[in-house]
Design a protein around this motif. Sequence first.
Motif, short mmCIF file in Angstrom:
data_model
loop_
_atom_site.label_atom_id
_atom_site.label_comp_id
_atom_site.label_asym_id
_atom_site.label_seq_id
_atom_site.Cartn_x
_atom_site.Cartn_y
_atom_site.Cartn_z
N MET A 39 33.15 67.23 46.12
CA MET A 39 33.99 67.13 44.95
C MET A 39 34.85 65.87 44.99
O MET A 39 34.92 65.15 43.99
CB MET A 39 34.85 68.38 44.88
N PHE A 40 35.46 65.63 46.13
CA PHE A 40 36.28 64.43 46.25
C PHE A 40 35.43 63.18 46.19
O PHE A 40 35.86 62.16 45.70
CB PHE A 40 37.09 64.45 47.56
N ARG A 41 34.25 63.29 46.72
CA ARG A 41 33.34 62.15 46.74
C ARG A 41 32.98 61.74 45.31
O ARG A 41 33.01 60.57 44.97
CB ARG A 41 32.08 62.53 47.53
N ARG A 42 32.65 62.69 44.46
CA ARG A 42 32.31 62.39 43.07
C ARG A 42 33.52 61.83 42.32
O ARG A 42 33.41 60.89 41.54
CB ARG A 42 31.81 63.64 42.36
N THR A 43 34.68 62.39 42.52
CA THR A 43 35.91 61.92 41.87
C THR A 43 36.23 60.50 42.32
O THR A 43 36.62 59.65 41.50
CB THR A 43 37.09 62.86 42.20
N PHE A 44 36.08 60.25 43.60
CA PHE A 44 36.35 58.91 44.14
C PHE A 44 35.43 57.89 43.48
O PHE A 44 35.88 56.84 43.01
CB PHE A 44 36.15 58.91 45.66
N TRP A 45 34.13 58.16 43.44
CA TRP A 45 33.18 57.20 42.87
C TRP A 45 33.34 57.06 41.36
O TRP A 45 33.18 55.98 40.79
CB TRP A 45 31.75 57.55 43.23
N PHE A 46 33.69 58.13 40.68
CA PHE A 46 33.94 58.06 39.26
C PHE A 46 35.17 57.17 38.98
O PHE A 46 35.13 56.29 38.11
CB PHE A 46 34.17 59.46 38.68
N THR A 47 36.24 57.37 39.73
CA THR A 47 37.46 56.57 39.57
C THR A 47 37.18 55.11 39.91
O THR A 47 37.65 54.21 39.20
CB THR A 47 38.58 57.13 40.47
N THR A 48 36.42 54.88 40.96
CA THR A 48 36.07 53.51 41.35
C THR A 48 35.25 52.85 40.24
O THR A 48 35.47 51.68 39.90
CB THR A 48 35.28 53.52 42.67
N GLY A 49 34.32 53.53 39.67
CA GLY A 49 33.50 53.00 38.58
C GLY A 49 34.33 52.68 37.35
O GLY A 49 34.14 51.64 36.70
N VAL A 50 35.25 53.59 36.99
CA VAL A 50 36.13 53.35 35.84
C VAL A 50 37.00 52.12 36.10
O VAL A 50 37.16 51.26 35.22
CB VAL A 50 36.98 54.60 35.52
N ALA A 51 37.57 52.02 37.29
CA ALA A 51 38.43 50.88 37.62
C ALA A 51 37.64 49.58 37.59
O ALA A 51 38.13 48.56 37.07
CB ALA A 51 39.07 51.09 39.00
N ALA A 52 36.41 49.61 38.13
CA ALA A 52 35.58 48.40 38.11
C ALA A 52 35.22 48.02 36.67
O ALA A 52 35.21 46.84 36.30
CB ALA A 52 34.32 48.62 38.93
N GLY A 53 34.95 49.00 35.82
CA GLY A 53 34.64 48.73 34.42
C GLY A 53 35.82 48.14 33.67
O GLY A 53 35.69 47.18 32.90
N VAL A 54 37.01 48.69 33.91
CA VAL A 54 38.22 48.16 33.27
C VAL A 54 38.48 46.73 33.75
O VAL A 54 38.80 45.84 32.95
CB VAL A 54 39.43 49.08 33.55
#
Length: 115
Positions: free
Chosen positions: A1-16
């Motif tokens: 669960m934390f792994r998916r949240t971490f990668w999702f947040t990282t992807g959003v930050a990289a996109g922004v």
Amino acid sequence: MFRRTFWFTTGVAAGVWATTKVNRKLKQLTPESLAATAANKALETGQRLKDRAVGFALDVRDNMAQREAELEEALGIQESPGLTAPRRYAAIENNRSNPQYIENTTYSYNRNEDH
């Protein structure tokens, strides 16, 4: 669960971050921005050239005065000869000593004649 949240947040930050970078670059490449940048660089270059030209002119003036002093010393000239002022000519001759008056004019000083 934390792994998916971490990668999702990282992807959003990289996109922004990437979107922000691309938008900044696009704003820099608009015609108005390019024209303003070119104008600023031209002004800076012109100012540098002007400063160099003024410095060169001042150096020439100083060296010219120094060389004139050396030549005057070598030739034994103590003072430079006084130059006469250039003669000035009047654009219109003003001859007030002999005024000419016009007699027998047709002008009437009677103000009632105009009406």
